[in-house]
Scaffold this motif. Structure first.
Motif, PDB file in Angstrom:
ATOM      1  N   PRO A 325      64.125  27.599  50.915  1.00 51.77           N
ATOM      2  CA  PRO A 325      62.927  26.780  50.743  1.00 51.77           C
ATOM      3  C   PRO A 325      61.666  27.615  50.804  1.00 51.77           C
ATOM      4  O   PRO A 325      61.475  28.380  51.737  1.00 51.77           O
ATOM      5  CB  PRO A 325      62.987  25.797  51.919  1.00 51.77           C
ATOM      6  CG  PRO A 325      64.411  25.770  52.315  1.00 51.77           C
ATOM      7  CD  PRO A 325      64.951  27.140  52.037  1.00 51.77           C
ATOM      8  N   GLY A 326      60.863  27.489  49.781  1.00 57.86           N
ATOM      9  CA  GLY A 326      59.634  28.259  49.748  1.00 57.86           C
ATOM     10  C   GLY A 326      59.772  29.559  48.996  1.00 57.86           C
ATOM     11  O   GLY A 326      58.780  30.244  48.760  1.00 57.86           O
ATOM     12  N   LYS A 327      61.006  29.933  48.624  1.00 60.92           N
ATOM     13  CA  LYS A 327      61.168  31.176  47.879  1.00 60.92           C
ATOM     14  C   LYS A 327      62.050  30.987  46.646  1.00 60.92           C
ATOM     15  O   LYS A 327      61.633  31.344  45.572  1.00 60.92           O
ATOM     16  CB  LYS A 327      61.764  32.262  48.787  1.00 60.92           C
ATOM     17  CG  LYS A 327      62.027  33.586  48.058  1.00 60.92           C
ATOM     18  CD  LYS A 327      60.751  34.319  47.702  1.00 60.92           C
ATOM     19  CE  LYS A 327      61.015  35.639  47.004  1.00 60.92           C
ATOM     20  NZ  LYS A 327      61.094  35.544  45.549  1.00 60.92           N
ATOM     21  N   GLY A 328      63.237  30.473  46.844  1.00 59.57           N
ATOM     22  CA  GLY A 328      64.105  30.300  45.673  1.00 59.57           C
ATOM     23  C   GLY A 328      65.482  30.865  45.924  1.00 59.57           C
ATOM     24  O   GLY A 328      65.996  30.771  47.024  1.00 59.57           O
ATOM     25  N   GLY A 329      66.105  31.436  44.909  1.00 59.63           N
ATOM     26  CA  GLY A 329      67.483  31.905  45.018  1.00 59.63           C
ATOM     27  C   GLY A 329      67.576  33.292  45.643  1.00 59.63           C
ATOM     28  O   GLY A 329      66.780  34.180  45.357  1.00 59.63           O
ATOM     29  N   VAL A 330      68.593  33.450  46.475  1.00 63.94           N
ATOM     30  CA  VAL A 330      68.754  34.705  47.223  1.00 63.94           C
ATOM     31  C   VAL A 330      69.254  35.836  46.325  1.00 63.94           C
ATOM     32  O   VAL A 330      68.714  36.949  46.359  1.00 63.94           O
ATOM     33  CB  VAL A 330      69.723  34.481  48.400  1.00 63.94           C
ATOM     34  CG1 VAL A 330      70.168  35.802  49.002  1.00 63.94           C
ATOM     35  CG2 VAL A 330      69.057  33.611  49.455  1.00 63.94           C
ATOM     36  N   ILE A 331      70.259  35.571  45.507  1.00 64.47           N
ATOM     37  CA  ILE A 331      70.801  36.644  44.664  1.00 64.47           C
ATOM     38  C   ILE A 331      69.746  37.077  43.652  1.00 64.47           C
ATOM     39  O   ILE A 331      69.580  38.271  43.364  1.00 64.47           O
ATOM     40  CB  ILE A 331      72.077  36.201  43.926  1.00 64.47           C
ATOM     41  CG1 ILE A 331      73.139  35.724  44.920  1.00 64.47           C
ATOM     42  CG2 ILE A 331      72.625  37.340  43.072  1.00 64.47           C
ATOM     43  CD1 ILE A 331      74.392  35.184  44.273  1.00 64.47           C
ATOM     44  N   TYR A 332      68.999  36.105  43.156  1.00 61.99           N
ATOM     45  CA  TYR A 332      67.908  36.409  42.235  1.00 61.99           C
ATOM     46  C   TYR A 332      66.920  37.378  42.899  1.00 61.99           C
ATOM     47  O   TYR A 332      66.555  38.403  42.333  1.00 61.99           O
ATOM     48  CB  TYR A 332      67.197  35.122  41.817  1.00 61.99           C
ATOM     49  CG  TYR A 332      65.897  35.352  41.078  1.00 61.99           C
ATOM     50  CD1 TYR A 332      64.669  35.276  41.732  1.00 61.99           C
ATOM     51  CD2 TYR A 332      65.912  35.693  39.724  1.00 61.99           C
ATOM     52  CE1 TYR A 332      63.487  35.519  41.050  1.00 61.99           C
ATOM     53  CE2 TYR A 332      64.731  35.935  39.039  1.00 61.99           C
ATOM     54  CZ  TYR A 332      63.519  35.841  39.710  1.00 61.99           C
ATOM     55  OH  TYR A 332      62.347  36.091  39.040  1.00 61.99           O
TER      56      TYR A 332
END
Lengths: 414, 309, 309
Positions: A325-332
């Motif tokens: 939340p607040g950032k997006g996808g981790v692998i991305y």
């Protein structure tokens, strides 16, 4: 070697059995429970010799696991989601003990709201815990990665615990054909447990993991931990080479499926990546030069390998089954960091899908391919997208209707 | 900006002294940053606090590496390298030491060129409790040496920071601080504002990439026993117990049993000996000896005698 | 039927070993009541032990590379030390069963936890460990508050005590949890209360525990100069008063029975214990709080009335 239909949970349990583990501290949680039940049965019937014990919580379970590993035995445990998070204080703490053991996480979405379905928010919440991370995509890999995990963890260059992640339901409760390696060969592959310097014995005093009150000394310990994690890249490759020789299955740090010569690649992790393989096959049939890159190892992050495999690609779509939340996808995010100074890096596009077990359909892969093409042509990659349809939004509205959302809002207005 | 570092022991009021100075400078319209530095709560262990004060908002952070003023509330810390009293000092660093010894004594003893100013408490002190008033002396002295704190601001700062204490305690602190303030009138303002580290001419660094070392070397493991004996906790002491062999009844080592720190051992004759390298001076042995065979002496006196001052 | 010979060797003061096994140089406060009990305990338990630490004051017993232990030590967390004890105990048993170590390499597993852990977040792990009849010794050093963080109140804080989170004129509003009763309800192998000011009682109990299998609690009231606000030399004096006033009953639980090992014949009024500690000063100054003192006295009277002493 026998080939049987096994669930991912059963396969993981077989991995522990073939590794001849000594100790299994446990705590039940959906969707992992079958693993510990299977192991408990084997201890009861004498197929495994050692101890199985249920602790009062996952936090205690991880403590017991690591302390037993410090004492000098081979340890296995398993958990999921809320349990993994409950244990998180200890996961961070015990990785710094610098003793090897293996924890299987059966990934499941995190509350709130609470769910039982799979996604990767749980496992990625612990990506900085100091544990290594291997991710399985099939039930076969569930077994094989547990074996490799022991070998890597116990290597003198590593000496760190490993989490092997298998997806809840899609692997944990799904049966697939699994070749169960011969017991003796598995023993040969991993070897006997060697405690090296760290063990508890009478007359050999050891004060372990004592407090450190100076930044420089603390920095040294933490940095060496990091360097050991990086060593796992070459140790994995050596282990994979040995595994291939003995068991005839080949595992690279990043599986490259039709990615050689492809213009467009999906980047995924876990079991849903096989759906991407299916999509790649169909796209290739339709004339698209598309491939898949699937990370088997997430910690350490195989940066050089990723850079190498993405070099010259026109666009890459990272499909994260997680959302920060607040950032997006981790692998991305981690892939982008790897690429940021690279020449000839592809456009990187972020997709969030499969949260809480939500399916990702073939059509969605095809749409993503179209967006990758467009990005390459227009040189304008689109914003990050949650895979979500109009029909799904309608369904949400219906449920909100039943939950009286509008009613409540009206009440508040009056 | 002013960079002040205050040294003392846990429980001696060093944190409060730093805050009083910080508050006083703040009242004088300075931008201030003050903080103590210690590990877990432990009485007696060397600690320090620091104060930064300048006309602009302060961006520097962390411990003060290059103090313009070093204040030492407990002179026994000077013997302890770990206390870091001399860390980062320069030629123009001013030292204030709360001590009965003279400036000359310390200059000769320490062999440094820096300006050293001393003041003591007028009364002889015998119990550790009086060490708080050393901090009060330090506060007054530092106030005068900086030259930018008025008596009124100092008084107000003391009242503010000690507001939880009883009126009599506050008044005594003010009395002692202002007395020190007055006594150092001839040194008013000798502490000058310092400048930051120059970007043109700074000491070049020697960065090193720590080599990868396997867990056999790099795990946080202590493969030995009893290494804590290398930590000389005797340096925490402000009062020491002394066994009077004549009075000692060679009982079943009651003193040794009660000593929490294993700092009393029996010699070949079975007589109790105090391990002064580790004795923290809690004085439980003094209180519990049934023959009252153990007496108390002030540590700084012992130090003086030992050094033949 | 032949009566089983007692394995216990300690009968008189002179039987108590004085090895000073726990090395000096640790960072505990001068006069620490917990360290006092621990150094006595360690002489009896010896170096074939693995001490498993729950976060608390004793975390700082070992600061890399210093350790006072002659045996082994593992730092875990505040809530899960008993779980670590389970892991170590199981692992040692497995290693012996599988002949990967010799029986002589075996060690006793000992949890070292403060009241913060034992009365609170560690209860889950401890309860489960007792239920599994884990063979371990659980030492709780009880200084009646979260000591390492500055003496905030814990579930072990006694009624009316002043702590950094109960600063009103009436102090801590709740009552001390009866952790001994909670342990006893689990029917462990053994549970005992001890105090460093009574070395013989302590030694007998620890020796008993050492020779037994199963889950064993050793609960040590630990007078704390820093947290309870008294001069470090009074630790033993206050410990003795805790027993003499009946506030700290010295007792054992074994085979379903609770037996008191010391019964104060004429209990001193609790006031004598309370008034010399700063944490109870508000009960006497600026005026006496007879109500609260009576509440405390009543609790003690009720306890001993129940045991008909």
């Amino acid at each position: 070697m026998k080939r049987k239909l096994l669930t991912g949970n059963a396969a993981a349990a077989w991995g522990a059995r073939l590794a001849n583990v000594d100790y299994v501290p446990a705590f039940p949680i959906t969707p992992q429970t079958e693993i510990i039940e299977t192991l408990a049965g084997w201890f009861d019937e004498g197929a495994l010799k050692g101890r199985f014990v249920t602790l009062d919580s996952e936090h205690s379970m991880v403590t017991a696991a690591a302390s037993a590993a410090v004492t000098g035995v081979r340890v296995f445990s398993a958990t999921s989601s809320q349990g993994l998070l409950y244990a998180s204080e200890m996961l961070y703490a015990v990785s710094g003990y610098r003793v090897p053991w293996v924890l299987v996480n059966v990934s499941r979405g995190l509350s709130s709201p609470v769910t039982l379905e799979a996604d990767h928010n749980d496992i990625f919440a612990l990506r900085d815990s100091g544990f290594l991370q291997l991710h399985a995509s099939t039930c076969q890999e569930a077994l094989d990665m547990v074996l490799m995990a022991y070998q890597i963890a116990e290597d003198v260059r590593v000496r760190l615990p490993v989490i092997v992640n298998i997806d809840g339901f899609y692997l944990s409760f799904t049966r697939e054909p699994v070749e169960i390696p011969d017991e003796n060969k598995a023993r040969e592959f991993i070897g006997e447990f060697d405690a090296h310097n760290i063990s508890f014995r009478a007359n050999v005093p050891l004060s372990h993991a004592s407090a450190v009150l100076q930044g420089s000394i603390y920095s040294y310990f933490r940095y060496e931990h990091h360097l050991a994690a990086i060593q796992a890249i070459s140790v994995f490759n050596e282990s994979a080479e040995k595994f291939e020789k003995m068991f005839n299955r080949s595992y690279a740090l990043i599986e490259s499926y039709m990615a050689d010569g492809a213009d467009y690649v999906f980047i995924m992790i876990g079991s849903f990546a096989t759906k991407a393989k299916e999509a790649v096959d169909m796209l290739r049939e339709a004339g698209s030069l598309t491939g898949l890159l699937r990370l088997r190892m997430f910690r350490p992050f195989p940066e050089e390998e990723m850079k190498k495999l993405l070099k010259g690609k026109k666009a890459a779509a990272v499909i994260d089954q997680n959302l920060a939340p607040g950032k997006g996808g981790v692998i991305y995010t981690e892939t982008a960091a790897a690429l940021c100074n690279e020449k000839e890096a592809p456009f990187l596009i972020s997709y969030i899908g499969g949260l809480g077990g939500r399916d990702i359909t073939a059509e969605e892969f095809y749409e993503i391919e179209k967006e990758m093409r467009k990005a390459a042509e227009t040189k304008k990659p689109p914003m990050a997208r949650l895979l979500f349809s109009e029909a799904e939004l309608e369904a949400v509205r219906k449920l909100q209707g039943i939950a009286g959302v509008e009613k409540k809002n009206e009440q508040r207005k009056n | 900006m002013y960079r002040i570092r205050l040294h003392g022991r846990g429980g001696q009021g060093i944190k409060t002294a730093g805050r009083i100075l910080g508050e006083a400078l703040f009242l004088e319209k300075y931008e201030v940053q003050d903080a103590p530095r210690y590990g877990a709560e432990r009485r007696g262990a060397p600690i320090f606090s620091y104060v930064r004060a300048g006309k602009k908002p302060i961006n520097e952070r962390g411990i003060i590496l290059h103090p313009g003023l070093v204040v030492v509330a407990d002179e026994t810390l000077i013997e302890i390298p770990a206390a870091g009293v001399f860390q980062g000092i320069a030629e123009n660093t001013v030292f204030f030491i709360c001590s009965n010894e003279s400036s000359d004594f310390w200059r000769k003893r320490l062999g440094i060129d820096s300006q050293i100013i001393t003041l003591s408490q007028s009364e002889e002190y015998d119990t550790a409790l009086d060490f708080h008033y050393n901090s009060s002396v330090c506060v007054g002295a530092a106030g005068r040496l900086l030259g930018v704190i008025s008596k009124e601001s100092l008084k107000q700062a003391i009242e503010e920071e000690l507001s939880v204490f009883e009126k009599t305690v506050i008044e005594k602190n003010i009395e002692i601080s202002l007395k020190a303030y007055d006594e150092l009138s001839s040194y008013e303002g000798i502490v000058k504002r310092g400048v930051g580290i120059s970007a043109d001419s700074y000491r070049r660094l020697n960065w090193v990439e720590p080599p990868f070392e396997g867990a056999d070397i790099s795990a946080p493991a202590i493969y030995d026993s009893g290494t804590s004996e290398l930590a000389l906790t005797g340096l925490w002491r402000t009062l020491r117990p002394v066994v009077n062999k004549e009075l000692c009844a060679l009982c079943w080592h009651l003193c040794g049993s009660f000593c929490p720190d294993s700092a009393i051992y029996l010699d070949e004759d079975g007589a109790p000996q105090i391990d002064y390298e580790h004795c923290k001076g809690c004085l439980i042995c003094v209180m519990q000896c049934p023959r009252r065979a153990i007496s108390v002496e002030a540590e700084h006196k012992k130090t003086k005698e030992a050094k033949g001052a | 039927m032949k009566r089983k010979m007692s394995k216990e060797k300690i009968k008189k003061m002179r039987d108590i070993p004085f090895e000073r096994l726990l090395a000096s140089g640790t960072a505990m406060c001068a006069g620490c009541g917990a360290l006092e009990a621990l150094h006595q305990i360690y002489d009896i338990l010896g170096k074939n032990t693995v001490f498993v630490n729950a976060a608390g004051c004793m975390t700082l017993l070992s600061v890399y590379p210093f350790t006072p232990f002659r045996g082994s030590w593992l730092y875990t967390s505040m809530a899960s030390a008993p779980a670590a004890a389970q892991g170590i105990r199981d692992a040692l048993d497995i290693l012996i069963e599988k002949k990967r170590i010799k029986p002589k390499d075996n060690m006793q597993v000992v949890v070292l936890a403060g009241d913060g852990s034992s009365y609170g977040m560690g209860l889950s792990a401890a309860s489960a460990a007792i239920e599994r009849n884990l063979d371990f010794i659980y030492i709780c050093y009880d200084n009646e508050g979260y000591g390492n963080t500055g003496q905030q109140y814990s579930d072990a804080t006694p009624h009316a005590a002043r702590t950094s989170t109960s600063k009103s004129l009436t102090g801590f509003q709740y009552y001390k949890k009866d952790i001994f009763a909670i342990w006893a309800a689990h029917k462990p192998a053994y549970a005992a209360t001890i105090i460093g000011s009574d070395p013989l009682d302590l030694a007998k109990k620890v020796e008993k525990a050492k020779n037994m299998k199963g889950a064993k609690l050793i609960l040590a009231l630990s007078p704390c100069p820093t947290g309870w606000t008294f001069h470090s030399n009074e630790t033993v004096k206050i410990g003795k008063l805790a027993v003499e006033t009946g506030i700290w009953p010295l007792k054992e639980y074994a085979d379903g029975k609770i037996v008191h090992t010391k019964i104060p014949r004429e209990r001193k009024p609790v006031e004598e214990y309370l008034k010399i500690q700063g944490r109870f000063k508000h009960l006497f100054e600026p005026q006496r709080n007879d109500k609260l003192i009576a509440e405390i006295q009543n609790e003690v009277d009720k306890y001993w009335g129940h045991y008909n002493h």
